[in-house]
Each structure stands twice: as C-alpha cells, then as structure tokens.
Design a protein around this motif. Sequence first.
Motif, PDB file in Angstrom:
ATOM      1  N   GLU A  51       0.856  -1.178   0.000  1.00 53.48           N
ATOM      2  CA  GLU A  51       0.000   0.000   0.000  1.00 53.48           C
ATOM      3  C   GLU A  51       0.893   1.229   0.000  1.00 53.48           C
ATOM      4  O   GLU A  51       1.788   1.352   0.837  1.00 53.48           O
ATOM      5  CB  GLU A  51      -0.910   0.003   1.222  1.00 53.48           C
ATOM      6  N   PHE A  52       0.661   2.104  -0.932  1.00 59.51           N
ATOM      7  CA  PHE A  52       1.487   3.287  -1.068  1.00 59.51           C
ATOM      8  C   PHE A  52       0.760   4.532  -0.595  1.00 59.51           C
ATOM      9  O   PHE A  52       0.911   5.607  -1.125  1.00 59.51           O
ATOM     10  CB  PHE A  52       1.935   3.453  -2.529  1.00 59.51           C
ATOM     11  N   GLY A  53      -0.041   4.366   0.431  1.00 61.50           N
ATOM     12  CA  GLY A  53      -0.736   5.505   1.014  1.00 61.50           C
ATOM     13  C   GLY A  53       0.144   6.203   2.027  1.00 61.50           C
ATOM     14  O   GLY A  53       1.333   5.916   2.189  1.00 61.50           O
ATOM     15  N   ARG A  54      -0.436   7.085   2.714  1.00 53.81           N
ATOM     16  CA  ARG A  54       0.280   7.843   3.732  1.00 53.81           C
ATOM     17  C   ARG A  54       0.398   7.035   5.010  1.00 53.81           C
ATOM     18  O   ARG A  54      -0.578   6.472   5.488  1.00 53.81           O
ATOM     19  CB  ARG A  54      -0.505   9.108   4.012  1.00 53.81           C
ATOM     20  N   LEU A  55       1.595   6.983   5.574  1.00 50.10           N
ATOM     21  CA  LEU A  55       1.816   6.289   6.842  1.00 50.10           C
ATOM     22  C   LEU A  55       1.441   7.205   8.001  1.00 50.10           C
ATOM     23  O   LEU A  55       1.634   8.411   7.937  1.00 50.10           O
ATOM     24  CB  LEU A  55       3.277   5.889   6.984  1.00 50.10           C
ATOM     25  N   ASP A  56       0.910   6.601   9.069  1.00 52.02           N
ATOM     26  CA  ASP A  56       0.614   7.391  10.257  1.00 52.02           C
ATOM     27  C   ASP A  56       1.887   7.965  10.856  1.00 52.02           C
ATOM     28  O   ASP A  56       1.917   9.077  11.332  1.00 52.02           O
ATOM     29  CB  ASP A  56      -0.103   6.540  11.299  1.00 52.02           C
ATOM     30  N   LYS A  57       2.928   7.158  10.849  1.00 55.54           N
ATOM     31  CA  LYS A  57       4.224   7.626  11.326  1.00 55.54           C
ATOM     32  C   LYS A  57       5.303   7.046  10.420  1.00 55.54           C
ATOM     33  O   LYS A  57       5.167   5.931   9.909  1.00 55.54           O
ATOM     34  CB  LYS A  57       4.448   7.247  12.788  1.00 55.54           C
TER      35      LYS A  57
END
Length: 103
Positions: free
Chosen positions: A84-90
């Motif tokens: 998954e190339f979404g935004r990481l929480d951290k």
Amino acid sequence: SYHQLRRAIAYANWGKLRYKSEYEQTIWNECSRLLTNCILYYNISILSNLLERKKIANEDYEINGLKHISPIAWQHINFLGRYEFGRLDKPININKIVDGINF
C-alpha cells in the motif's frame, strides 16, 4: 544481484503474469523496478546508519565486516504481502531498526 531481486519480486505471485496487454506489461516492469529500488533504498539507509554508529563507536572490526554486506539482500523482505502506497501514520524509524541489529 539486482536482476535476481527483480525476479524474486516477479515470482512473489508464484510466477503468474500480471498483465494482458503490452501497456500493462510496461506498467508491471516499472512497478517491479520501483519496488526493487525501494528495497535498495531501505537497505542502504539501514547500512548507512549502522556504519555511522560503528564509526562513532570506533568499532573498526565491525566497519570492515560491513564491507561484505550487500544492500541487495532481500531475505528480510516479505514479497507475499500487500503493498500500500498511502500515507503512513508515522514514518519508518530506521534508528529503531538499527537498534535491533546484532552485528
């Protein structure tokens, strides 16, 4: 070794082709190249951080040992997972990863 890593990524789906057209083949080749380069970047980041720590600690023996470690290694990568190339929480904490390395 780079091409072996790319083959390992391609074989992650048991060697099944993921494309039906020439356009899809081109996209798959570019995605495979991107994943390979991401793995290289990840490994190089870890090795660079580890090298800096060894230099600060004046651990010359370990520094010489690092010369024999390839950033192409992929035994620690799970190719059968879901990408998954979404935004990481951290962000990934490379320092924490290096802390866990016993060299």
